[in-house]
Design a protein around this motif. Sequence first.
Motif, short mmCIF file in Angstrom:
data_model
loop_
_atom_site.label_atom_id
_atom_site.label_comp_id
_atom_site.label_asym_id
_atom_site.label_seq_id
_atom_site.Cartn_x
_atom_site.Cartn_y
_atom_site.Cartn_z
N SER A 15 -3.90 -57.13 17.70
CA SER A 15 -2.94 -56.91 18.93
C SER A 15 -3.45 -58.24 19.95
O SER A 15 -4.65 -58.32 20.42
CB SER A 15 -3.20 -55.75 19.31
N SER A 16 -2.27 -58.95 20.28
CA SER A 16 -2.69 -60.07 21.44
C SER A 16 -2.89 -59.38 22.66
O SER A 16 -3.64 -59.87 23.73
CB SER A 16 -1.53 -61.09 21.58
N CYS A 17 -2.25 -58.28 22.97
CA CYS A 17 -2.52 -57.70 24.05
C CYS A 17 -3.76 -56.93 24.47
O CYS A 17 -4.72 -57.00 25.49
CB CYS A 17 -1.37 -56.47 24.51
N ARG A 20 -6.36 -59.86 25.18
CA ARG A 20 -6.59 -60.16 26.52
C ARG A 20 -7.49 -59.28 27.24
O ARG A 20 -8.41 -59.92 27.97
CB ARG A 20 -5.04 -59.72 27.59
N VAL A 39 -2.21 -49.91 14.43
CA VAL A 39 -0.54 -49.76 14.78
C VAL A 39 0.18 -49.97 13.33
O VAL A 39 1.42 -49.68 13.44
CB VAL A 39 -0.39 -50.97 15.85
N GLN A 44 -0.57 -45.10 16.71
CA GLN A 44 -0.21 -45.24 18.10
C GLN A 44 0.68 -44.27 18.42
O GLN A 44 1.36 -43.83 19.41
CB GLN A 44 0.45 -46.38 18.44
N PHE A 57 1.65 -47.88 22.80
CA PHE A 57 0.83 -49.34 22.26
C PHE A 57 -0.37 -49.36 22.90
O PHE A 57 -0.94 -48.69 23.57
CB PHE A 57 1.82 -50.08 23.48
N VAL A 58 -1.18 -50.33 21.95
CA VAL A 58 -2.45 -50.80 22.52
C VAL A 58 -2.19 -51.96 23.41
O VAL A 58 -1.36 -52.80 23.33
CB VAL A 58 -3.26 -51.07 21.55
N PRO A 59 -2.80 -52.15 24.29
CA PRO A 59 -4.28 -51.59 24.52
C PRO A 59 -3.75 -50.21 25.61
O PRO A 59 -3.06 -50.36 26.36
CB PRO A 59 -5.13 -52.59 25.11
N ASP A 70 -1.50 -50.45 29.27
CA ASP A 70 -0.84 -51.92 29.78
C ASP A 70 -1.84 -52.70 30.10
O ASP A 70 -2.49 -52.64 31.08
CB ASP A 70 0.35 -51.62 30.76
N SER A 71 -1.76 -53.90 29.35
CA SER A 71 -2.72 -54.96 29.61
C SER A 71 -2.61 -55.65 31.00
O SER A 71 -3.85 -55.73 31.46
CB SER A 71 -2.81 -56.16 28.28
N GLN A 110 5.60 -62.30 24.58
CA GLN A 110 4.99 -61.10 23.44
C GLN A 110 5.74 -60.04 23.27
O GLN A 110 5.96 -59.59 22.02
CB GLN A 110 3.75 -60.70 24.08
N ASN A 114 6.84 -58.68 19.48
CA ASN A 114 6.22 -57.49 19.12
C ASN A 114 6.57 -56.90 17.89
O ASN A 114 7.82 -57.02 17.26
CB ASN A 114 6.39 -56.54 20.14
N LEU A 115 5.78 -56.02 17.19
CA LEU A 115 5.92 -55.44 16.03
C LEU A 115 7.51 -54.71 15.72
O LEU A 115 8.21 -54.89 14.80
CB LEU A 115 5.02 -54.45 15.55
N VAL A 116 7.58 -54.02 16.96
CA VAL A 116 8.88 -53.16 16.87
C VAL A 116 10.36 -54.11 16.80
O VAL A 116 11.14 -53.79 16.10
CB VAL A 116 8.98 -52.17 18.16
#
Length: 217
Positions: A15-17, A20, A39, A44, A57-59, A70-71, A110, A114-116
């Motif tokens: 996860s890029s978020c 961070r 995820v 999740q 969502f992560v993180p 929320d990052s 991002q 995202n995956l979704v």
Amino acid sequence: MADQGKLTLFSYWLSSCAYRIRIALNLKGLDYEYNAVDVLKGDQSDPDFERINPMKFVPALVDGDTVIADSFAIALYLEDKYPQNPLLPRDLKKKALNIQIASIVSSGIQPLLNLVVVSYIEQKLGSKEKDAWNIDQTNRVFTALEKLLKDCARKYATGDEIGLGDVFLAPQLYYVIKKLQMDMSNYPTLARLHAAYEEIPAFQAAVPENQPDAPSI
Ligand SMILES: N[C@@H](CCC(=O)N[C@@H](CS)C(=O)NCC(=O)O)C(=O)O
């Protein structure tokens, strides 16, 4: 410096978020427990995790009795609570620039990758269209970022100090360069920043491959 209680990060290695926040925690020298949320398997959506982040969502970060998901919110919380090694410069212009860069990454690119979103495109239109979507969206935003950074970047995105902009840029660059293997010749400033981040221990420790839930090769 605020006393550090127990910090728990809910993260997924790719996860890029979450990446961070791993960088931000490392830069601030904060120890944390790593709690993996897969995820791709759908962890999740587990009701226990949904109580932590209703957005699924992560993180998410738990700091004592404070829960933040929320990052962007987590990064600003860490900056306020643990001001050592600041991510936001005092200089107002540089501070705004750092927030602008972080915002472009977190809301301009991002969410579109995202995956979704990408799984929907893949399902409806196939994997070629999904790849084309990833590349088109990245080129659109990287063209803008390259213009923005050309004049303000020095060693790092907004000067010789690492800032919030770097914390958000590094994971996006990692994803595009290492995973999408995109040609970066049109983005020399971004390519140079990626190389600079690869040299910093706090960034190295945060890379996906170094996380406990990364598959062993
Ligand atoms: N705005 C949120 C976005 C979080 C987000 O999109 N997380 C992704 C991983 S980078 C996720 O959990 N995706 C799972 C899914 O799409 O189901 C943040 O910055 O934390």
